[in-house]
Design an enzyme around this catalytic site. Structure first.
Site, mmCIF file in Angstrom:
data_model
loop_
_atom_site.group_PDB
_atom_site.id
_atom_site.type_symbol
_atom_site.label_atom_id
_atom_site.label_comp_id
_atom_site.label_asym_id
_atom_site.label_seq_id
_atom_site.Cartn_x
_atom_site.Cartn_y
_atom_site.Cartn_z
ATOM 1 N N LYS A 123 0.853 -1.196 0.000
ATOM 2 C CA LYS A 123 0.000 0.000 0.000
ATOM 3 C C LYS A 123 0.883 1.238 0.000
ATOM 4 O O LYS A 123 1.716 1.412 0.884
ATOM 5 C CB LYS A 123 -0.909 -0.024 1.246
ATOM 6 C CG LYS A 123 -1.813 1.195 1.369
ATOM 7 C CD LYS A 123 -2.897 0.972 2.408
ATOM 8 C CE LYS A 123 -3.750 2.207 2.620
ATOM 9 N NZ LYS A 123 -4.855 1.962 3.576
ATOM 10 N N ASP A 146 -13.548 4.209 10.037
ATOM 11 C CA ASP A 146 -13.882 4.119 8.613
ATOM 12 C C ASP A 146 -14.321 2.682 8.348
ATOM 13 O O ASP A 146 -13.932 2.058 7.378
ATOM 14 C CB ASP A 146 -12.653 4.473 7.770
ATOM 15 C CG ASP A 146 -13.031 4.929 6.354
ATOM 16 O OD1 ASP A 146 -14.243 5.124 6.095
ATOM 17 O OD2 ASP A 146 -12.131 5.084 5.517
HETATM 18 P P1 ADP Z 1 -7.573 3.416 1.360
HETATM 19 O O1 ADP Z 1 -6.998 3.834 2.666
HETATM 20 O O2 ADP Z 1 -7.038 4.267 0.271
HETATM 21 O O3 ADP Z 1 -9.068 3.301 1.388
HETATM 22 P P2 ADP Z 1 -7.418 0.523 1.614
HETATM 23 O O4 ADP Z 1 -6.420 0.009 2.597
HETATM 24 O O5 ADP Z 1 -8.840 0.540 2.058
HETATM 25 O O6 ADP Z 1 -6.974 1.953 1.071
HETATM 26 O O7 ADP Z 1 -7.288 -0.337 0.286
HETATM 27 C C1 ADP Z 1 -8.031 -0.036 -0.865
HETATM 28 C C2 ADP Z 1 -8.455 -1.325 -1.534
HETATM 29 O O8 ADP Z 1 -7.308 -2.122 -1.858
HETATM 30 C C3 ADP Z 1 -9.308 -2.223 -0.648
HETATM 31 O O9 ADP Z 1 -10.670 -1.922 -0.777
HETATM 32 C C4 ADP Z 1 -8.981 -3.607 -1.151
HETATM 33 O O10 ADP Z 1 -9.774 -3.940 -2.259
HETATM 34 C C5 ADP Z 1 -7.554 -3.492 -1.618
HETATM 35 N N1 ADP Z 1 -6.631 -3.986 -0.565
HETATM 36 C C6 ADP Z 1 -6.063 -3.258 0.406
HETATM 37 N N2 ADP Z 1 -5.273 -4.019 1.200
HETATM 38 C C7 ADP Z 1 -5.358 -5.276 0.715
HETATM 39 C C8 ADP Z 1 -4.788 -6.533 1.092
HETATM 40 N N3 ADP Z 1 -3.952 -6.639 2.134
HETATM 41 N N4 ADP Z 1 -5.099 -7.607 0.359
HETATM 42 C C9 ADP Z 1 -5.928 -7.524 -0.706
HETATM 43 N N5 ADP Z 1 -6.501 -6.372 -1.112
HETATM 44 C C10 ADP Z 1 -6.230 -5.253 -0.421
HETATM 45 MG MG MG Z 2 -10.195 1.972 2.446
#
Ligand code: ADP
Ligand code: MG
Length: 465
Positions: A121, A226
């Site tokens: 991320k 959130d």
């Molecule tokens: P943001 O803070 O920008 O909302 P998120 O952590 O919610 O970011 O991640 C955005 C999207 O990425 C999630 O809705 C999911 O679909 C995907 N995602 C995030 N982390 C993972 C993970 N560890 N494994 C698989 N998909 C992930």
């Molecule tokens: Mg998110």
């Protein structure tokens, strides 16, 4: 955002040296004067300028000559610094396709040498509205060290620290693997965000599990803030995993109850709408005991048996200080308060299937070649000099300490680079604060273009630190 990691293969050690020099300059410059970059990087024969051109071509830097000639890192440039560090540390060897795009992050698949796929991320705080936010919020107006690099780094550090702490307490979260700059590497969650799920075998069970998590978080002193269908992942066995932690707050937060209720409400609303679950609404004028309702089981903040101290003790232990917590909270708070019921995250994910498209994986093996000894005779000189010299430059800025700490934890090669660049940076600061008109480092850029007035402008700029 496109992340063309192929470019990484072609970047030399000097490219990374200059890129890191720009990053350092950005601690107290939104746009880092070219002269300062050159002094920090201290490449021989004015080599910095050739490198800057190359970095600009690959969009790792942005050039700005509006006030003076200078550069800033782009997100891509910052991404590359973090990715290179991760590769050097052996965290992963290749970057694959983008699997998610959030409000303020991009998520990519990355793979280890043995083929294990993980999620990376990249935090992008302020991507959308940092300037607007900046003018709105007082604390930002008076503190020039709040830039997007710093905020994104804090968000990543917070997310990593929370994920680790939550995992240790048995919460269903991804495994936190590593963190550098604005980048968090974690295990890949099998499954889909709840928002993509149209049908569940046991919606009541999932609903109860999710509410149970909100309550259990509060019992541990935390509120997600959130907690919605975008941040809850669910697999084929309907097992729930929660993600996305930069906005979490303590139950002692002044708005804790509001955030708690909002998280609960979000889940009620979503399950009501998507899975047609019905909940009797509680009417204040009616005695609850007279009504046959589920409402009595609705979690309330006051009835949760909360344990304070989780944040302060455990998170500080995992590398996230109270001060950093306060800083990021103040920034993010506006956003979570602005979000109506957590529905502001209107971004769908790019990927549904969990198999990795191998053809999009970029092998970063070649990067490893570059992690070989960075020690040149030049660096050797630096280290010898440095050991003889004690720095007398006072570094009062608090964020600097955080950066320094991060630097200390870099792997050996990064540490060497950062150490030698830090010294150059201090020299430049010391020279500027002594007001030396014609300070020239051993390798300073020889200005052949007769831009002396321009240079003296920059000298003034340096003096004004
Ligand atoms: P943001 O803070 O920008 O909302 P998120 O952590 O919610 O970011 O991640 C955005 C999207 O990425 C999630 O809705 C999911 O679909 C995907 N995602 C995030 N982390 C993972 C993970 N560890 N494994 C698989 N998909 C992930
Ligand atoms: Mg998110």
């Amino acid at each position: 955002m496109k992340l063309d990691v192929d470019v990484l293969r072609y970047l030399s050690r000097e490219d990374f040296r200059v890129l890191t020099a720009v990053e350092m300059g950005m601690r107290n410059h939104e746009i880092v004067p070219s002269v300062l970059i050159d002094r920090i990087a201290s490449l021989k024969h004015g080599g910095t300028y050739k490198v800057l051109k190359n970095l600009l071509k690959h969009k790792l830097l942005h050039h700005d000559a509006s006030k003076y000639d200078g550069f800033r890192l782009t997100y891509l440039g910052y991404d590359f610094l973090a990715i290179k560090t991760m590769v050097n540390r052996g965290v992963f060897t290749a970057v694959g396709r983008q699997i998610g795009v959030g409000k303020e992050s991009d998520i990519f698949e990355v793979s280890r040498e043995d083929g294990t796929i993980m999620a990376m991320k990249l935090h992008r705080l302020g991507r959308t509205s940092f300037r607007a936010v900046k003018s709105k919020r007082d604390y930002l107006r008076h503190r020039n060290n709040y830039n997007w690099l710093y905020l994104s780094r804090l968000a990543a550090l917070k997310e990593y620290a929370f994920m680790k702490a939550l995992e240790e307490h048995g919460f269903p979260v991804p495994n936190a693997v590593d963190c550098n700059r604005h980048c968090v590497v974690m295990s890949l969650v099998q499954g889909y965000p709840l928002v993509q799920v149209k049908e569940l075998q046991n919606p009541e069970v999932v609903f109860e599990t999710i509410l149970g998590l909100i309550v259990r978080l509060a019992e541990h002193g935390l509120i997600h803030c959130d907690f919605n269908e975008f941040n809850i992942m669910i697999d084929d066995d309907e097992k729930v995993t929660m993600i996305d932690f930069p906005q979490m707050v303590s139950v002692s937060h002044r708005n804790a109850e509001m955030y708690f209720d909002r998280d609960v409400e979000c889940i009620y609303k979503f399950f009501g709408k998507r899975f047609k679950m019905t909940f009797e609404e509680h009417d204040d004028n009616v005695d609850v005991s007279e009504v046959d309702t589920d409402e009595s089981s609705r979690p309330s903040f006051s009835s949760v048996n909360k344990t304070a101290g989780f944040l302060d003790k455990e998170l500080a232990a995992s590398g996230f200080t109270r001060k950093e917590q306060d800083e990021i909270e103040r920034f993010i708070e506006g956003d979570i308060e602005d979000d109506a019921g957590g529905e502001g995250e209107g971004t769908e994910d790019n990927g549904h299937e969990s198999e990795l498209n191998q053809t999009t994986i970029k092998d970063l093996d070649s990067l490893k070649l570059e992690q070989e000894k960075t020690t040149s005779s030049h660096n050797e000189e630096d280290r010898i000099e440095e050991s003889q010299q004690t720095s007398n430059v006072s570094q009062s800025r608090e964020s600097e300490n955080a950066s320094d700490r991060e630097e200390e934890s870099e792997d050996v090669n990064d540490a060497q680079l950062v150490k030698s660049l830090t010294k150059q940076r201090r020299r430049a600061i010391a020279a500027a604060s002594r007001g030396r008109k014609n300070y020239a480092s051993r390798n300073s850029y020889k200005d052949k273009g007769g831009k002396s007035s321009h240079n003296s402008k920059i000298q003034k700029q340096l003096n004004s630190w």
